[in-house]
Scaffold this motif. Structure first.
Motif, short mmCIF file in Angstrom:
data_model
loop_
_atom_site.label_atom_id
_atom_site.label_comp_id
_atom_site.label_asym_id
_atom_site.label_seq_id
_atom_site.Cartn_x
_atom_site.Cartn_y
_atom_site.Cartn_z
N LYS A 124 79.20 44.00 47.16
CA LYS A 124 78.67 45.32 46.84
C LYS A 124 79.78 46.37 46.79
O LYS A 124 80.60 46.45 47.70
CB LYS A 124 77.64 45.74 47.90
N VAL B 284 71.69 49.99 49.08
CA VAL B 284 71.10 48.66 48.96
C VAL B 284 69.67 48.73 48.45
O VAL B 284 69.29 48.01 47.52
CB VAL B 284 71.16 47.91 50.31
N ILE C 218 66.00 41.15 50.75
CA ILE C 218 67.15 41.77 51.42
C ILE C 218 67.05 41.43 52.90
O ILE C 218 66.21 41.98 53.62
CB ILE C 218 67.14 43.30 51.21
N ARG D 229 71.67 44.49 55.49
CA ARG D 229 72.16 45.59 54.67
C ARG D 229 73.55 46.03 55.13
O ARG D 229 73.94 45.77 56.26
CB ARG D 229 71.21 46.79 54.74
N LEU E 282 77.05 40.75 50.78
CA LEU E 282 75.64 40.70 51.16
C LEU E 282 75.05 39.42 50.61
O LEU E 282 75.31 39.04 49.46
CB LEU E 282 74.88 41.88 50.54
#
Length: 341
Positions: free
Chosen positions: A109, A115, A149, A152, A161
C-alpha cells in the motif's frame, strides 16, 4: 461447545461460496445462534440472528428463535441468501500487488491511501480499488460481497497488507492474528534513539480523551499493546528502528515510540513533525527541517509479513522495500547526520 457429526457439511477446507449448510448436533448448546456461530465463524452473531429471524435457518425443519436450545441429534439447516452487492463504488486505482492467488492478495500500500471507506472519505481507498480489481471473484462476509480486510495500516503508513478474497481465507488469517501467530515487521525512522538498543514496550493503549482522533498510553481502561524494537542504525539526531508488533492496536507503533521519547519523523500527530534537537543551527537546521517536510506523513513502513497460507497451511513470507520518501530520508541522514563517536 457443541460439535457436529463427521458426515455433516462443515467449513473445513471449503468456503462460504456454498450457500446451503446442514449440521447435526452431538452435544447440548444453550442457543441456536451460538451453535451456528461456532461453525460459520466468519458470520457475525448479529448477521446470524437476522438470518434466523428472516427464516433462513431451520431447527429440525421448522423455524426457531435465536435463543432456542439445541439438543443432541437436532438438525440445523442454514440457507444463506444471495450475496448483496457492496454499496462501495469500485474504482480503477493502480495496485502494487506483491502476491495473488485464489484466496489472498498481498498489497504494497502506498502512503496517502486509506484502507477502508469512512464517512468523510467514500472514494480513493484500497477497498474501492480491490472491488474494481477483483470483480466477481470476491466471496461474501456477513452477506455482502467485499474484500476481507483482516488488518489495517494507517493512511500515511506504507507497506504490506494481506487481503482475503474468500470467507475461508478471511476466517483462517483472522484466527492467526487473534492467536498472535502472524509476524508483522516495520521500519521506522525516529527522532533520537531509544536508551536501550533493543527492548519490549508493553502498555495499555486507549483513545486520547482530549483528541478522539488520537490514541495514548493509558493506565487503565485500555487495550494491551506489545511492541518489540531493535535499533538498526543510529545517526546523529535520528535512528532507524526495526519494529515487530505482537498486537495490532490503532497507531500502536507511533504511540509506543513517542512514549519512549522517540517520535517517528514526519508524524505530526505524535510529536515528530518538526526537528526535536536544538543542536542544529542556521542553514543546517533548515536543511533538516526541509528533509522532514518532504516526508509524506510518518516515516513508518510495513516491510515484512509472515503467516500460514489458508489453503496449504505452509508459512509464507513477503517483503517490500521502504517507500521512496522514507528511503530518501534515510539516505539524507546517512550523508548529513553522521553519528559522532
Amino acid at each position: 461447545m457443541c460439535s457436529e457429526s463427521p458426515h455433516v457439511n462443515q467449513l473445513d477446507d471449503e468456503n462460504l461460496e456454498d450457500r446451503e449448510h446442514e449440521f447435526q448436533a452431538e452435544a447440548d448448546c444453550s442457543r441456536l445462534d451460538m451453535f451456528i456461530k461456532e461453525r460459520l465463524t466468519t458470520l457475525s452473531r448479529g448477521h446470524i440472528q437476522r438470518l434466523i429471524k428472516t427464516g433462513s435457518v431451520s431447527l429440525n425443519g421448522v423455524a426457531a428463535k435465536p435463543s432456542k436450545s439445541v439438543r443432541p441429534g437436532d438438525w440445523i439447516r442454514v440457507s444463506l441468501p444471495p450475496l448483496q452487492p457492496s454499496d462501495i463504488v469500485p474504482e480503477d486505482i493502480p495496485l502494487d500487488i506483491v502476491f495473488e492467488d485464489s484466496d489472498i492478495i498481498v498489497i504494497n500500500k502506498p502512503k496517502g491511501m486509506t484502507v477502508h471507506p469512512a464517512p468523510n472519505q467514500s472514494t480513493g481507498t484500497l477497498v474501492n480499488a480491490l472491488l474494481k480489481y477483483c470483480g466477481d471473484s470476491l466471496s461474501g462476509i456477513n452477506g455482502v460481497a467485499r474484500p476481507g480486510i483482516v488488518h489495517r495500516i494507517d493512511k500515511d503508513t506504507s507497506g504490506l497488507l494481506v487481503v482475503a478474497k474468500t470467507d475461508f481465507a478471511h476466517n483462517h488469517i483472522a484466527e492467526q492474528i487473534k492467536l498472535r501467530e502472524t509476524t508483522k515487521k516495520y521500519t521506522a525512522v525516529a527522532h533520537g534513539a531509544p536508551s536501550k538498543s533493543s527492548g519490549r514496550i508493553e502498555t495499555l493503549i486507549a483513545r486520547n480523551p482530549r483528541d478522539r482522533k488520537k490514541m495514548c498510553v493509558a493506565k487503565k481502561d485500555g487495550r494491551d499493546a506489545i511492541t518489540l524494537y531493535e535499533t538498526k542504525e543510529k545517526f546523529g539526531h535520528f535512528s532507524e528502528i526495526d519494529v515487530r508488533i505482537l498486537t495490532g492496536r490503532t497507531h500502536q507503533i507511533r504511540v509506543h515510540l513517542a512514549h519512549i521519547g522517540c517520535p517517528i519523523a514526519g508524524d505530526g500527530a505524535y510529536g515528530g513533525g518538526s526537528l526535536k534537537t536544538q543542536e542544529l543551527r542556521g542553514d543546517r537546521r533548515a536543511a533538516f527541517q526541509d528533509a522532514i517536510a518532504r516526508l509524506q506523513g510518518q516515516a513508518l513502513h510495513a516491510r515484512e509479513i509472515s503467516f500460514r497460507h489458508p489453503r496449504t497451511n505452509e508459512t509464507v513470507n513477503f517483503t517490500a522495500p521502504p517507500a521512496p520518501d522514507i528511503a530518501a530520508f534515510i539516505n539524507f541522514l546517512k550523508e548529513n547526520d553522521p553519528l559522532e563517536v
